[in-house]
Design an enzyme around this catalytic site. Structure first.
Site, PDB file in Angstrom:
ATOM      1  N   HIS A  53       0.851  -1.191   0.000  1.00  0.00           N
ATOM      2  CA  HIS A  53       0.000   0.000   0.000  1.00  0.00           C
ATOM      3  C   HIS A  53       0.888   1.242   0.000  1.00  0.00           C
ATOM      4  O   HIS A  53       2.070   1.175   0.364  1.00  0.00           O
ATOM      5  CB  HIS A  53      -0.889   0.017   1.241  1.00  0.00           C
ATOM      6  N   GLU A  55       1.070   3.785   1.971  1.00  0.00           N
ATOM      7  CA  GLU A  55       1.672   4.101   3.275  1.00  0.00           C
ATOM      8  C   GLU A  55       2.826   3.153   3.596  1.00  0.00           C
ATOM      9  O   GLU A  55       3.854   3.571   4.128  1.00  0.00           O
ATOM     10  CB  GLU A  55       0.621   4.005   4.395  1.00  0.00           C
ATOM     11  N   CYS A  83      -5.816   2.007   6.107  1.00  0.00           N
ATOM     12  CA  CYS A  83      -6.459   0.744   6.471  1.00  0.00           C
ATOM     13  C   CYS A  83      -5.844   0.271   7.796  1.00  0.00           C
ATOM     14  O   CYS A  83      -4.847   0.830   8.259  1.00  0.00           O
ATOM     15  CB  CYS A  83      -6.245  -0.291   5.364  1.00  0.00           C
ATOM     16  N   CYS A  86      -2.016  -0.440   7.556  1.00  0.00           N
ATOM     17  CA  CYS A  86      -1.200   0.765   7.415  1.00  0.00           C
ATOM     18  C   CYS A  86      -1.216   1.599   8.686  1.00  0.00           C
ATOM     19  O   CYS A  86      -0.182   2.145   9.094  1.00  0.00           O
ATOM     20  CB  CYS A  86      -1.684   1.585   6.224  1.00  0.00           C
TER      21      CYS A  86
END
Length: 157
Positions: A53, A55, A83, A86
């Site tokens: 992701h 992040e 999420c 993260c």
């Protein structure tokens, strides 16, 4: 110190680069004081790594840049609400503040298989000192989903 909205503009620009490369519509930038440590986009499809992701890729790059796993007091701008994975990584890295634009509901509406757990709830329930700030350039961040959805072959996960 770099302003949160300037950092978010960097995250948005990097997200657009990712979308142009066939990636999903997420971007993240991390700064410490005036120093930008990392600006990354989501690389899940590119790397065949479900944990890549925006992040996570930004945290990896920022930690390498700083030479430390802890990013004490770092400022993070991410185009979408983190999420649970993260958010936990941001907590473990000990960043100071996270600003985000779009929400988890926006990602869900775009077709992503999200766990609809609010980042604010995770911070509160987990007793994290992480500061969360929603609503940073929200319209611009939501537009990234529309831009991505308009590309042929776009794919959510």
């Amino acid at each position: 110190m770099i302003a949160p909205d300037e950092l978010m503009q960097l995250a948005i620009a990097k997200c657009r680069e990712g979308i142009a490369q066939g990636q999903t519509p997420f971007g993240c930038a991390i700064a410490l004081g005036d120093r930008v440590l990392a600006v990354e986009h989501n690389r899940v499809l590119l790397s065949t790594d479900i944990t890549a992701h925006a992040e996570m890729t930004a945290l990896r790059a920022a930690c390498r840049e700083l030479g430390d796993i802890h990013l004490h007091s770092a400022l993070v701008a991410t185009t979408c609400e983190p999420c649970p994975m993260c958010l936990a990584a941001l907590h473990w890295a000990r960043v100071g503040r996270v600003y985000y634009g779009a929400g988890i509901a926006d990602a869900q509406a775009a077709g992503f298989n999200e766990l609809p757990i609010a980042a604010t709830d995770m911070v509160r329930l987990g007793g994290s000192r992480l500061e969360l700030h929603s609503g940073m350039l929200t319209d611009d961040c939501r537009q990234l989903f529309a831009d991505w959805a308009g590309r042929p072959g776009h794919r959510a996960y």
